[in-house]
Design a protein around this motif. Structure first.
Motif, PDB file in Angstrom:
ATOM      1  N   HIS A 227       0.928  -1.165   0.046  1.00  0.00           N
ATOM      2  CA  HIS A 227      -0.045  -0.057   0.157  1.00  0.00           C
ATOM      3  C   HIS A 227       0.826   1.274  -0.114  1.00  0.00           C
ATOM      4  N   PRO A 228       0.245   2.264  -0.358  1.00  0.00           N
ATOM      5  CA  PRO A 228       1.021   3.658  -0.333  1.00  0.00           C
ATOM      6  C   PRO A 228       1.918   3.891   0.967  1.00  0.00           C
ATOM      7  N   GLY A 229       2.961   4.489   1.045  1.00  0.00           N
ATOM      8  CA  GLY A 229       3.331   4.967   2.372  1.00  0.00           C
ATOM      9  C   GLY A 229       4.489   4.501   2.875  1.00  0.00           C
ATOM     10  N   ARG A 230       4.881   4.776   4.183  1.00  0.00           N
ATOM     11  CA  ARG A 230       5.818   4.256   5.075  1.00  0.00           C
ATOM     12  C   ARG A 230       5.455   3.774   6.226  1.00  0.00           C
ATOM     13  N   GLU A 231       5.913   2.911   6.820  1.00  0.00           N
ATOM     14  CA  GLU A 231       5.720   2.013   7.991  1.00  0.00           C
ATOM     15  C   GLU A 231       6.852   2.094   8.872  1.00  0.00           C
ATOM     16  N   TRP A 232       6.633   2.343  10.172  1.00  0.00           N
ATOM     17  CA  TRP A 232       7.525   2.321  11.331  1.00  0.00           C
ATOM     18  C   TRP A 232       7.009   1.630  12.491  1.00  0.00           C
ATOM     19  N   PHE A 233       7.978   0.708  12.981  1.00  0.00           N
ATOM     20  CA  PHE A 233       7.629   0.116  14.085  1.00  0.00           C
ATOM     21  C   PHE A 233       8.718  -0.188  15.040  1.00  0.00           C
ATOM     22  N   THR A 234       8.567  -0.308  16.293  1.00  0.00           N
ATOM     23  CA  THR A 234       9.818  -0.664  17.447  1.00  0.00           C
ATOM     24  C   THR A 234       9.287  -1.915  18.140  1.00  0.00           C
ATOM     25  N   VAL A 235      10.208  -2.843  18.342  1.00  0.00           N
ATOM     26  CA  VAL A 235       9.891  -4.141  18.960  1.00  0.00           C
ATOM     27  C   VAL A 235       9.950  -3.832  20.549  1.00  0.00           C
ATOM     28  N   LEU A 236       8.936  -4.127  21.356  1.00  0.00           N
ATOM     29  CA  LEU A 236       8.796  -3.790  22.636  1.00  0.00           C
ATOM     30  C   LEU A 236       9.362  -5.247  23.382  1.00  0.00           C
ATOM     31  N   SER A 237       8.865  -6.309  23.105  1.00  0.00           N
ATOM     32  CA  SER A 237       9.357  -7.624  23.303  1.00  0.00           C
ATOM     33  C   SER A 237       9.240  -8.685  22.366  1.00  0.00           C
ATOM     34  N   GLY A 238      10.001  -9.593  22.411  1.00  0.00           N
ATOM     35  CA  GLY A 238      10.179 -10.667  21.399  1.00  0.00           C
ATOM     36  C   GLY A 238      10.850 -10.299  20.258  1.00  0.00           C
ATOM     37  N   THR A 239      10.770 -11.208  19.297  1.00  0.00           N
ATOM     38  CA  THR A 239      11.378 -11.035  17.890  1.00  0.00           C
ATOM     39  C   THR A 239      10.416 -10.987  16.721  1.00  0.00           C
ATOM     40  N   VAL A 240      10.590  -9.885  16.003  1.00  0.00           N
ATOM     41  CA  VAL A 240       9.828  -9.853  14.628  1.00  0.00           C
ATOM     42  C   VAL A 240      10.348 -10.441  13.723  1.00  0.00           C
ATOM     43  N   ARG A 241       9.945 -11.327  12.852  1.00  0.00           N
ATOM     44  CA  ARG A 241      10.285 -11.735  11.440  1.00  0.00           C
ATOM     45  C   ARG A 241       9.665 -10.892  10.647  1.00  0.00           C
TER      46      ARG A 241
ATOM     47  N   VAL B  39      14.077  -8.439  13.608  1.00  0.00           N
ATOM     48  CA  VAL B  39      13.989  -7.379  14.456  1.00  0.00           C
ATOM     49  C   VAL B  39      13.917  -7.461  15.818  1.00  0.00           C
ATOM     50  N   GLU B  40      14.767  -7.446  16.727  1.00  0.00           N
ATOM     51  CA  GLU B  40      14.825  -7.993  18.172  1.00  0.00           C
ATOM     52  C   GLU B  40      14.257  -6.897  18.908  1.00  0.00           C
ATOM     53  N   ALA B  41      14.092  -7.190  20.336  1.00  0.00           N
ATOM     54  CA  ALA B  41      13.471  -6.218  21.221  1.00  0.00           C
ATOM     55  C   ALA B  41      14.310  -4.947  21.384  1.00  0.00           C
ATOM     56  N   GLY B  42      13.939  -3.715  21.416  1.00  0.00           N
ATOM     57  CA  GLY B  42      14.697  -2.551  21.367  1.00  0.00           C
ATOM     58  C   GLY B  42      14.967  -2.001  19.999  1.00  0.00           C
ATOM     59  N   ASP B  43      14.829  -2.802  18.962  1.00  0.00           N
ATOM     60  CA  ASP B  43      15.205  -2.366  17.813  1.00  0.00           C
ATOM     61  C   ASP B  43      14.022  -1.718  16.928  1.00  0.00           C
TER      62      ASP B  43
ATOM     63  N   PRO C  19       5.120 -15.013  21.209  1.00  0.00           N
ATOM     64  CA  PRO C  19       4.828 -13.641  20.858  1.00  0.00           C
ATOM     65  C   PRO C  19       5.678 -12.502  20.956  1.00  0.00           C
ATOM     66  N   VAL C  20       5.259 -11.604  20.108  1.00  0.00           N
ATOM     67  CA  VAL C  20       5.896 -10.307  20.134  1.00  0.00           C
ATOM     68  C   VAL C  20       5.003  -9.342  20.101  1.00  0.00           C
ATOM     69  N   GLU C  21       5.669  -8.099  21.077  1.00  0.00           N
ATOM     70  CA  GLU C  21       4.879  -6.970  21.026  1.00  0.00           C
ATOM     71  C   GLU C  21       5.606  -5.776  20.456  1.00  0.00           C
ATOM     72  N   ILE C  22       4.791  -5.100  19.628  1.00  0.00           N
ATOM     73  CA  ILE C  22       5.310  -3.855  18.819  1.00  0.00           C
ATOM     74  C   ILE C  22       4.654  -2.745  19.221  1.00  0.00           C
ATOM     75  N   LEU C  23       5.226  -1.445  19.006  1.00  0.00           N
ATOM     76  CA  LEU C  23       4.512  -0.212  18.918  1.00  0.00           C
ATOM     77  C   LEU C  23       4.830   0.501  17.558  1.00  0.00           C
ATOM     78  N   THR C  24       3.774   0.405  16.877  1.00  0.00           N
ATOM     79  CA  THR C  24       3.737   1.095  15.288  1.00  0.00           C
ATOM     80  C   THR C  24       3.256   2.195  15.011  1.00  0.00           C
ATOM     81  N   ILE C  25       3.440   3.116  14.066  1.00  0.00           N
ATOM     82  CA  ILE C  25       2.921   4.268  13.659  1.00  0.00           C
ATOM     83  C   ILE C  25       2.237   3.910  11.941  1.00  0.00           C
TER      84      ILE C  25
END
Length: 192
Positions: free
Chosen positions: A122-136, A146-150, A168-174
């Motif tokens: 979709h159009p645009g950009r995405e940003w997230f930070t990993v609060l806990s766990g690891t994102v694939r 993407v590891e916790a803190g990155d 499980p992983v938790e992220i904060l995203t915009i």
């Protein structure tokens, strides 16, 4: 009458604050909004009432809207109490109000599933930070852990999928408007 004075004071403080944030002198802002520096000074200090046409001109010069200059300063909407929204493998808490500037949505997400969904574009950009766990993060043909803190930021025109790796992983995203629609309102948002 007291409430009107409070609104006037808030408007004056916002004008002065925006001017100072841009590093502009009274002369610089006055020239941009076609007022004399002394008139602008009297407006900022409360020694002169603000006419509607002046408010429009000042708002335009400050690259804001009249609505933003005059909106309520009440605290009733300061604290956001998010309610979780559940879909299989995903829980989302919206952390921004409906009136967020620039149309962005801030969300906390808990992703439980290691697989699922199709990559989205979709159009645009995405940003997230990993609060806990690891994102694939599947980004086109690449897989990025993407590891916790990155944090990660990428063009959403690249097919992408955010998954939990090893638990499980938790992220904060915009999200911008397009990202919110694609990830929060899509029929199968569990893979996000």
């Amino acid at each position: 009458m007291t409430q009107q004075l409070d609104v006037d004071t808030v408007i004056r403080l916002r004008i002065r604050g925006l001017r100072l944030a841009r590093g502009w002198s009274l002369d610089a802002l006055a020239a941009r909004c076609h007022l004399s520096p002394s008139s602008l000074s009297r407006i900022e200090t409360g020694h002169r009432r603000i006419a509607v046409d002046q408010l429009v001109s000042i708002a335009h010069a400050l690259d804001t809207s009249v609505d933003q200059l005059v909106e309520s300063a009440a605290d009733e909407n300061v604290v956001i109490r998010p309610e979780p929204e559940h879909t299989p493998g995903l829980t989302t808490w919206l952390l921004s109000s409906e009136r967020t500037p620039h149309g962005v949505t801030v969300a906390k997400m808990r992703i439980d599933r290691p697989t699922g969904g199709e990559p989205r574009v979709h159009p645009g950009r995405e940003w997230f930070t990993v609060l806990s766990g690891t994102v694939r993060l599947q980004l086109g043909d690449r897989v990025i852990m993407v590891e916790a803190g990155d944090a990660a930021e990428f063009s959403t025109m690249v097919p992408h999928l955010i998954l939990a790796e090893g638990g499980p992983v938790e992220i904060l995203t915009i999200f911008d408007h397009d990202g919110e629609h694609a990830h929060l309102h899509a029929p199968d948002a569990a893979g996000t």
